[in-house]
Design a protein around this motif. Structure first.
Motif, PDB file in Angstrom:
ATOM      1  N   UNK A 105       0.840  -1.198   0.000  1.00  0.00           N
ATOM      2  CA  UNK A 105       0.000   0.000   0.000  1.00  0.00           C
ATOM      3  C   UNK A 105       0.876   1.249   0.000  1.00  0.00           C
ATOM      4  N   UNK A 106       1.931   1.250   0.823  1.00  0.00           N
ATOM      5  CA  UNK A 106       2.841   2.396   0.874  1.00  0.00           C
ATOM      6  C   UNK A 106       3.482   2.638  -0.492  1.00  0.00           C
ATOM      7  N   UNK A 107       3.931   1.560  -1.146  1.00  0.00           N
ATOM      8  CA  UNK A 107       4.554   1.695  -2.458  1.00  0.00           C
ATOM      9  C   UNK A 107       3.544   2.201  -3.488  1.00  0.00           C
ATOM     10  N   UNK A 108       2.330   1.651  -3.453  1.00  0.00           N
ATOM     11  CA  UNK A 108       1.297   2.088  -4.397  1.00  0.00           C
ATOM     12  C   UNK A 108       0.959   3.567  -4.191  1.00  0.00           C
ATOM     13  N   UNK A 109       0.896   4.000  -2.941  1.00  0.00           N
ATOM     14  CA  UNK A 109       0.622   5.416  -2.659  1.00  0.00           C
ATOM     15  C   UNK A 109       1.716   6.307  -3.236  1.00  0.00           C
ATOM     16  N   UNK A 113       1.181   9.106  -6.109  1.00  0.00           N
ATOM     17  CA  UNK A 113       1.574  10.503  -5.908  1.00  0.00           C
ATOM     18  C   UNK A 113       2.456  10.981  -7.071  1.00  0.00           C
ATOM     19  N   UNK A 114       3.412  10.152  -7.481  1.00  0.00           N
ATOM     20  CA  UNK A 114       4.284  10.518  -8.595  1.00  0.00           C
ATOM     21  C   UNK A 114       3.482  10.701  -9.876  1.00  0.00           C
ATOM     22  N   UNK A 115       2.544   9.804 -10.103  1.00  0.00           N
ATOM     23  CA  UNK A 115       1.722   9.884 -11.317  1.00  0.00           C
ATOM     24  C   UNK A 115       0.899  11.162 -11.327  1.00  0.00           C
ATOM     25  N   UNK A 147      -3.479  19.552  -8.466  1.00  0.00           N
ATOM     26  CA  UNK A 147      -2.924  18.244  -8.090  1.00  0.00           C
ATOM     27  C   UNK A 147      -2.445  18.258  -6.638  1.00  0.00           C
ATOM     28  N   UNK A 148      -1.744  19.315  -6.268  1.00  0.00           N
ATOM     29  CA  UNK A 148      -1.244  19.416  -4.894  1.00  0.00           C
ATOM     30  C   UNK A 148      -2.399  19.469  -3.897  1.00  0.00           C
ATOM     31  N   UNK A 149      -3.440  20.235  -4.212  1.00  0.00           N
ATOM     32  CA  UNK A 149      -4.610  20.323  -3.323  1.00  0.00           C
ATOM     33  C   UNK A 149      -5.304  18.966  -3.217  1.00  0.00           C
ATOM     34  N   UNK A 153      -5.689  16.814   0.222  1.00  0.00           N
ATOM     35  CA  UNK A 153      -6.983  16.326   0.697  1.00  0.00           C
ATOM     36  C   UNK A 153      -6.949  14.818   0.891  1.00  0.00           C
ATOM     37  N   UNK A 154      -6.367  14.132  -0.074  1.00  0.00           N
ATOM     38  CA  UNK A 154      -6.249  12.673   0.007  1.00  0.00           C
ATOM     39  C   UNK A 154      -5.426  12.277   1.235  1.00  0.00           C
TER      40      UNK A 154
END
Length: 178
Positions: A105-109, A113-115, A147-149, A153-154
């Motif tokens: 999950x950490x890796x997917x997050x 984020x990078x995407x 994207x940053x906002x 929020x996420x």
């Protein structure tokens, strides 16, 4: 500091020693003011500190080691010590077990984020020559802010979900002890 000390089962003096040894703090308090910690940073620092301490204790001097790697018995002894430390750390609640699902999950997050943060650059490439360079940069800035906002929020939602999960886990531990 008091809240963190209670959470990990250590006293304030121990935490002060950790800070002197390099434990990360969010905000260093002065006399009478609160020192703020991020527990995740503290746990990561403790894990790294334990690893480096272990490496120091088991490091061979060059003349002792020569060209010979550790023997199987030495490697087994080292693994036994690591397991005992992990068990002790988990019992003292200063180490949180990271299961494969949590790591995935950490890796997917991180990949998500990078995407998401690559979207503004991709948008500028897509509009290419259709708009002026200034307009493309303006679009990029707006996309970057959106994207940053969205990520902020996420992150807030994920942190709240994790807080609730930890509270439920602590409650479950209390029920199991009864």
């Amino acid at each position: 500091m008091t809240q963190l000390a209670e959470m990990i089962g250590k006293d304030r003096g121990t935490l002060s020693e950790w800070v002197n040894k390099g434990c990360p703090v969010v905000k260093q308090g002065s006399t009478g003011a609160r020192t703020l910690f991020d527990p995740r940073d503290v746990f990561a620092w403790r894990e790294q500190f334990a690893r480096s301490d272990e490496a120091r204790k088991f490091a061979r001097r060059a003349e002792e080691a020569g060209e010979n790697p550790m023997t199987v018995a030495e490697l087994n002894k080292l693994e036994d010590i690591k397991l005992k430390r992990q068990k002790l750390a988990m019992t003292a609640k200063i180490l949180i077990h990271r299961d494969p699902l949590g790591m995935a999950i950490r890796q997917a997050n991180g990949l998500g984020r990078q995407t998401i943060m690559s979207i503004p650059e991709e948008l500028v490439r897509k509009v290419g020559g259709a708009v002026s360079r200034e307009k493309a940069l303006e679009i990029k800035d707006v996309a970057w802010d959106l994207c940053a906002a969205g990520l902020e929020s996420w992150a807030t939602e994920v942190n709240e979900a994790m807080r609730i999960a930890v509270e439920r886990l602590i409650s479950f531990d209390d029920v199991r002890r009864e």
